[in-house]
Design a protein around this motif. Structure first.
Motif, mmCIF file in Angstrom:
data_model
loop_
_atom_site.group_PDB
_atom_site.id
_atom_site.type_symbol
_atom_site.label_atom_id
_atom_site.label_comp_id
_atom_site.label_asym_id
_atom_site.label_seq_id
_atom_site.Cartn_x
_atom_site.Cartn_y
_atom_site.Cartn_z
ATOM 1 N N THR A 58 49.186 46.056 43.683
ATOM 2 C CA THR A 58 49.326 45.282 44.903
ATOM 3 C C THR A 58 48.193 45.670 45.839
ATOM 4 O O THR A 58 47.716 46.806 45.801
ATOM 5 N N GLU A 104 50.618 35.895 50.448
ATOM 6 C CA GLU A 104 50.218 36.882 49.441
ATOM 7 C C GLU A 104 51.125 38.115 49.410
ATOM 8 O O GLU A 104 50.921 39.020 48.607
ATOM 9 N N PRO A 106 53.814 40.480 48.280
ATOM 10 C CA PRO A 106 54.615 40.599 47.057
ATOM 11 C C PRO A 106 56.092 40.803 47.389
ATOM 12 O O PRO A 106 56.437 41.488 48.350
ATOM 13 N N MET A 124 67.256 36.070 42.458
ATOM 14 C CA MET A 124 65.898 35.595 42.163
ATOM 15 C C MET A 124 65.782 34.097 42.409
ATOM 16 O O MET A 124 64.762 33.617 42.910
ATOM 17 N N THR A 125 66.810 33.333 42.098
ATOM 18 C CA THR A 125 66.808 31.896 42.371
ATOM 19 C C THR A 125 66.775 31.629 43.869
ATOM 20 O O THR A 125 66.047 30.752 44.339
ATOM 21 N N GLN A 128 63.300 32.257 45.060
ATOM 22 C CA GLN A 128 62.403 31.184 44.632
ATOM 23 C C GLN A 128 62.579 29.950 45.520
ATOM 24 O O GLN A 128 61.604 29.309 45.900
ATOM 25 N N ALA A 133 56.640 32.638 45.299
ATOM 26 C CA ALA A 133 56.051 32.122 44.070
ATOM 27 C C ALA A 133 56.430 32.972 42.862
ATOM 28 O O ALA A 133 56.775 32.450 41.807
ATOM 29 N N SER A 134 56.359 34.294 42.998
ATOM 30 C CA SER A 134 56.738 35.170 41.886
ATOM 31 C C SER A 134 57.478 36.386 42.427
ATOM 32 O O SER A 134 57.196 36.872 43.511
ATOM 33 N N VAL A 135 58.435 36.843 41.623
ATOM 34 C CA VAL A 135 59.282 37.964 42.014
ATOM 35 C C VAL A 135 59.097 39.071 40.985
ATOM 36 O O VAL A 135 59.152 38.815 39.787
ATOM 37 N N GLY A 136 58.887 40.294 41.466
ATOM 38 C CA GLY A 136 58.774 41.443 40.574
ATOM 39 C C GLY A 136 60.094 42.183 40.515
ATOM 40 O O GLY A 136 60.851 42.225 41.483
#
Length: 145
Positions: A58, A104, A106, A124-125, A128, A133-136
């Protein structure tokens, strides 16, 4: 004649500062901080699952948003040093506002290993839908390494 009085009977001004009250106050504060410091609880107790995975790179100047789910199924948001409990509907709004300001940023999920898989997927849903955009997913390193 020695002492604070001169020959005419007047007192000379005393040039000493009494620091005893200052020391007393500092000792009381020290005791208070020593007692309260262990009572402060930082973060959320989450038993992360173990996995052998490489850490995610990151950017150094951006703090990640960490969304945690504990054993009881309660949600928490951690941004920097600040951790706060949130309801599911407020979670989407708060994370969406953060990501909208800084796309940007995270977003990481810390799910307790005893929480149902369906609850982590629902989280997570929700993230979203709020614009992430993306999940870690966070985990602990395996003990056998």
């Amino acid at each position: 004649m020695q002492g604070p009085f001169n020959r005419r009977g007047r007192r000379r001004p005393m040039a000493e500062i009494n620091v005893v009250p200052f020391i007393d106050v500092m000792l009381v504060l020290l005791v208070i901080f020593m007692i309260t410091a262990p009572m402060l609880h930082q973060g959320v107790d989450v038993a992360l699952p173990q996995a052998s995975a490489e850490p995610i790179d990151t950017p150094d100047n951006i703090e990640p948003v960490i969304v945690s789910v504990d054993k009881a199924g309660d949600y928490y948001i951690t941004l920097g040093e600040d951790t706060s409990a949130v309801a599911a509907d407020e979670l989407s709004r708060r994370v969406g506002a953060i990501v909208q300001r800084r796309p940007e940023t995270p977003v990481m999920v810390r799910g307790d290993r005893h929480v149902a898989y369906g609850q982590v997927v629902a989280l997570m849903t929700t993230l979203q839908r709020s614009g992430v955009a993306s999940v870690g997913l966070m985990s602990e390193p395996s003990r056998d390494e």
